[in-house]
Write a protein that holds these residues in place. Sequence first.
Motif, short mmCIF file in Angstrom:
data_model
loop_
_atom_site.label_atom_id
_atom_site.label_comp_id
_atom_site.label_asym_id
_atom_site.label_seq_id
_atom_site.Cartn_x
_atom_site.Cartn_y
_atom_site.Cartn_z
N ASP A 540 -5.61 11.54 -31.88
CA ASP A 540 -5.63 10.66 -30.45
C ASP A 540 -3.93 10.33 -30.22
O ASP A 540 -3.39 10.29 -31.39
CB ASP A 540 -6.29 9.50 -30.79
CG ASP A 540 -8.03 9.60 -31.08
OD1 ASP A 540 -8.36 10.81 -30.70
OD2 ASP A 540 -8.35 8.56 -31.51
N LEU A 541 -3.91 10.47 -29.06
CA LEU A 541 -2.39 10.04 -28.65
C LEU A 541 -2.12 8.72 -29.25
O LEU A 541 -2.81 7.97 -29.10
CB LEU A 541 -2.39 10.07 -27.15
CG LEU A 541 -2.56 11.30 -26.56
CD1 LEU A 541 -2.77 11.34 -24.73
CD2 LEU A 541 -1.57 12.37 -26.64
N PRO A 542 -0.81 8.70 -29.67
CA PRO A 542 -0.34 7.46 -30.15
C PRO A 542 -0.22 6.50 -29.29
O PRO A 542 0.02 6.70 -28.04
CB PRO A 542 1.10 8.02 -30.70
CG PRO A 542 1.22 9.29 -30.94
CD PRO A 542 0.28 10.11 -30.02
N GLY A 543 -0.64 5.33 -29.68
CA GLY A 543 -0.56 3.90 -28.99
C GLY A 543 -1.47 4.03 -27.97
O GLY A 543 -2.53 4.35 -28.11
N VAL A 544 -1.16 3.67 -26.72
CA VAL A 544 -2.08 3.36 -25.50
C VAL A 544 -1.94 4.38 -24.49
O VAL A 544 -2.29 4.51 -23.50
CB VAL A 544 -1.94 1.95 -24.70
CG1 VAL A 544 -2.12 0.96 -25.71
CG2 VAL A 544 -0.29 1.94 -24.21
N GLN A 545 -1.58 5.81 -24.82
CA GLN A 545 -1.29 6.98 -23.86
C GLN A 545 -2.43 7.21 -23.42
O GLN A 545 -2.70 7.65 -22.17
CB GLN A 545 -0.51 7.92 -24.62
CG GLN A 545 0.88 7.57 -24.88
CD GLN A 545 1.70 8.73 -25.59
OE1 GLN A 545 2.25 9.78 -25.10
NE2 GLN A 545 1.46 8.80 -27.00
N GLN A 546 -3.77 7.38 -24.11
CA GLN A 546 -5.08 7.76 -23.71
C GLN A 546 -5.48 6.80 -22.74
O GLN A 546 -5.87 7.27 -21.51
CB GLN A 546 -5.92 7.73 -24.99
CG GLN A 546 -7.17 8.16 -24.52
CD GLN A 546 -7.40 9.53 -24.21
OE1 GLN A 546 -6.70 10.39 -24.56
NE2 GLN A 546 -8.34 10.01 -23.25
N ALA A 547 -5.14 5.42 -22.82
CA ALA A 547 -5.59 4.48 -21.83
C ALA A 547 -4.70 4.72 -20.53
O ALA A 547 -5.31 4.59 -19.25
CB ALA A 547 -5.39 2.98 -22.35
N LEU A 548 -3.36 5.03 -20.45
CA LEU A 548 -2.45 5.47 -19.41
C LEU A 548 -3.14 6.57 -18.77
O LEU A 548 -3.51 6.75 -17.60
CB LEU A 548 -1.46 5.56 -19.96
CG LEU A 548 -0.18 6.23 -18.77
CD1 LEU A 548 0.03 5.23 -17.63
CD2 LEU A 548 1.20 6.92 -19.59
N LEU A 549 -3.52 7.48 -19.54
CA LEU A 549 -4.09 8.99 -18.95
C LEU A 549 -5.19 8.66 -18.09
O LEU A 549 -5.50 9.19 -17.11
CB LEU A 549 -4.06 10.03 -19.84
CG LEU A 549 -4.61 11.28 -19.56
CD1 LEU A 549 -3.71 11.87 -18.46
CD2 LEU A 549 -4.86 12.33 -20.83
N GLU A 550 -6.21 8.03 -18.76
CA GLU A 550 -7.60 7.67 -18.03
C GLU A 550 -7.09 6.87 -16.98
O GLU A 550 -7.96 7.18 -15.70
CB GLU A 550 -8.30 6.86 -19.12
CG GLU A 550 -8.87 7.52 -20.30
CD GLU A 550 -9.47 6.69 -21.19
OE1 GLU A 550 -9.49 5.35 -20.96
OE2 GLU A 550 -10.04 7.18 -22.28
N ALA A 551 -6.45 5.94 -16.79
CA ALA A 551 -6.03 5.09 -15.53
C ALA A 551 -5.51 6.28 -14.39
O ALA A 551 -5.75 6.07 -13.16
CB ALA A 551 -5.23 4.09 -15.95
N ILE A 552 -4.81 7.04 -14.82
CA ILE A 552 -4.10 8.23 -13.68
C ILE A 552 -5.27 8.90 -13.28
O ILE A 552 -5.30 9.25 -12.12
CB ILE A 552 -2.91 8.51 -14.28
CG1 ILE A 552 -1.73 7.92 -14.85
CG2 ILE A 552 -2.13 9.53 -13.21
CD1 ILE A 552 -1.22 6.66 -13.77
N VAL A 553 -6.16 9.37 -14.12
CA VAL A 553 -6.94 10.18 -13.77
C VAL A 553 -8.08 9.38 -12.68
O VAL A 553 -8.51 10.13 -11.77
CB VAL A 553 -7.80 10.82 -14.77
CG1 VAL A 553 -9.09 11.35 -14.57
CG2 VAL A 553 -6.88 12.10 -15.68
N GLU A 554 -8.22 8.36 -12.97
CA GLU A 554 -9.19 7.50 -12.12
C GLU A 554 -8.70 7.51 -10.76
O GLU A 554 -9.46 7.12 -9.80
CB GLU A 554 -9.54 6.26 -12.77
CG GLU A 554 -10.39 6.47 -14.04
CD GLU A 554 -11.83 7.21 -13.58
OE1 GLU A 554 -12.37 6.87 -12.62
OE2 GLU A 554 -12.32 7.94 -14.52
#
Length: 793
Positions: A540-554
């Motif tokens: 999984d992407l280190p840190g909160v990068q997955q959450a960042l990506l999800e927010a931008i996709v939304e």
Amino acid sequence: MSLPYKNPALAVEARVRDLLARMTIDEKIAQMHAFWLMLSEDGEHIVRSDEFTGSSDPQRLKTALGHGLGQITRPLGSRPVSPLSGVRALNKLQHFLCEETRLGIPVMAHEECLSGLMVQGGTLFPSALAFGATFNPELIEAVGRAIGEEARAVGCRQGLAPVLDVARDARWGRTEETFGEDPYLVGVLGAGYVRGLQGEKRDLLATLKHFAGHSLSEGGRNHAPVNLGWRELNDTFLLPFEMAVRLGNAGSVMPAYHDIDGEPCHSSHHLLTKVLREDWGFDGLIVADYIGISLLYKHHGVAADQAEAAALAYKAGLDVELPGDDCAAHLKEALERGLISMETIDAVVTRVITEKFRIGLFENPYAEEGVIRLRTPETLDLARKVAREAVVILKNDGILPLAKSKTVAVIGPTADDPLALLGDYSFPVHLIVSELSDSTDQIVTLRAGFEAVFGSDKVVYAKGCHILEKRQFGAPVFPGDVPDSAVLNLTSPVSTSFDLIPAAVAAAKRADVAVVCVGDLSGIFQTGTVGEGSDTDTLDLPGVQQALLEAIVETGTPVIVVLSSGRPYNLGGLEHRVAAYVMSFFGGEQGGHALVDVLTGAVEPSGRLSLSIPRSAGAAPYFYNHKFKSAGAPVARHFGSDFPFGHGLSYTSFAYENLSLGAPEVDLATGEIIARFTIRNTGTRKGTAVPQLYVRDVRASIVRPLKELKAFGRVTLEPDEDSQVTFHIPTDMLSFTGPHHRRIVEPGDVQIMVGPSSADLPLSATVRLNGPTRIIGGDWRMVSRTVIEPRGA
């Protein structure tokens, strides 16, 4: 009257015999180790002292230098020092050794050079994993040549590269240092790098590392044991080293830290002498990995003390202890205890001084202070070219190439961080572990690359989140090994803050397209999220990068993901929702320009994955050239890869057609398989195809992989243009380690598969190898040949 060993007109062997006969035991031992010194122009050198190298008494240093010195460890690469000052300081040390010691034996300087010469002012090339993605051996040979020229300019005569470990487990932090997961690709690129670095005269030694199997450590953990048999070791992990020795005439080899089936590599007579010197004919120097001999008594427990550790390593075939003399200093004691013989010491010293004579160090011991040329326009162009060819388009729904009229939100923690473009053995990143820093103004970040092309008024930047909020040395134990890990409670330094995400969402909503830049920060021993000693338990992407990506996709704004990393990561299912997915690895100081060149279509994409992106860390170690039963029974859901080895898209399309064989049957002793086919550009743009040929041994005396890369090439075609590609594969390349642990070629059917990636092979045929089983001995045909014949539009 000049002494015979100082006469360059005499044969090297005669000079060596004369010098060796004049040497005292102290002078011999001095040639068998290095010192890690902080050099000074005034000659007041001091020993580097830290938790890794230990310390040394200054008076003992002065006495020791009076006997001479085998190597000087990273004279310019250990701290920020101007190249001119560093060369002057090195020349000062060299002058003392050549003019003020009894025998005047010059010292050999080594530096790191994995992704560029690791000194202040050296060109910052992309990472080795990016080199692998180019599938371009000629280009990587040119990189080696450029790095070699910079190394010679500062007096370096040995470079500690390339890394020829075959990537197997993406959790391993040093994955970024490898060329990829296929042994043939690693071997071809590695041999090219070696030839370039060393030059025709081999007056600068390349160092193959880490010998061998380092990348298959337990759990992908640094220094951990390696558990594998001789067949897999020989066919997968030793193959690139053998290719670099036989095809590249490599001048040096560095053993790995780990043990294989209980035998530490630094004390393995089988690896260092039987395989390397006797079987392959290696004639260079074997140098220890830093403190590798010390680990024999400190960690492995196969030696009682420094004297016994030194005896074990040198008797196994090692020549020079690096970075200091922790164990070599006890060789006289080892002699007295009968642990080592004078004959063994003489054999080691003979090899060391032979190489110093052979590379011309006695005649040319000094670096020229007036002609130091680093980071020239030519090397910057080369760094940009490599970074361009390494960019891999994993997915594209048509948004790429990106129109320059668009307003672009450049978002993410790797978008404007210069260090996010560099690997662990680049100078600015490597300094972090010593709590030092160097200028990064010359590095073109991804944000800067976009602003240079689109204009700052069309680029909206937001960091989005941190990966590491502070870059600092953070390993609780150095170099990471502890007696009982159960007593440790380690806290991750990776940021968990979500504070910057709202601003990034706002930036994405203001733009036509969002380029989300995620990935790694490289750094050794937990100063980064990838690199030596910076291993992981997840993809999984280190840190909160997955959450960042999800927010931008939304937000609904089309998203292009750019993964700048030292290992493959998963996007948590968002791979299938984003408009484009791009892997750029660590692009070096020209990485920002190179990425935008490709994303805008100024340069056609031609990068191909040199390692698969596993669906899950739970499948690790995962690699494309696995065996049939690797997936389990029934096939495990977490097994496999959506983006496999060799994959990479273009902005056009290609058709693979009309496969034919030179002959349906081939003599296995002397023949070659000839496979011809046509590649046609069926799209509307010029593009570069990377055809790949794989083989499968249909039936063999031992279990064989489902497929193995044996040939590849690069073909650039205009729309509607086609070319005939012919691969010539010597039958020797179908050899493997057989039931009696000898390399053999067996008769029988071999399936030939051709296509654009390991998972997309539209062309296939079967060829039969005829003749009795053949044992491969000595030199063998290790490389295929590619012929490309344009046929017109």
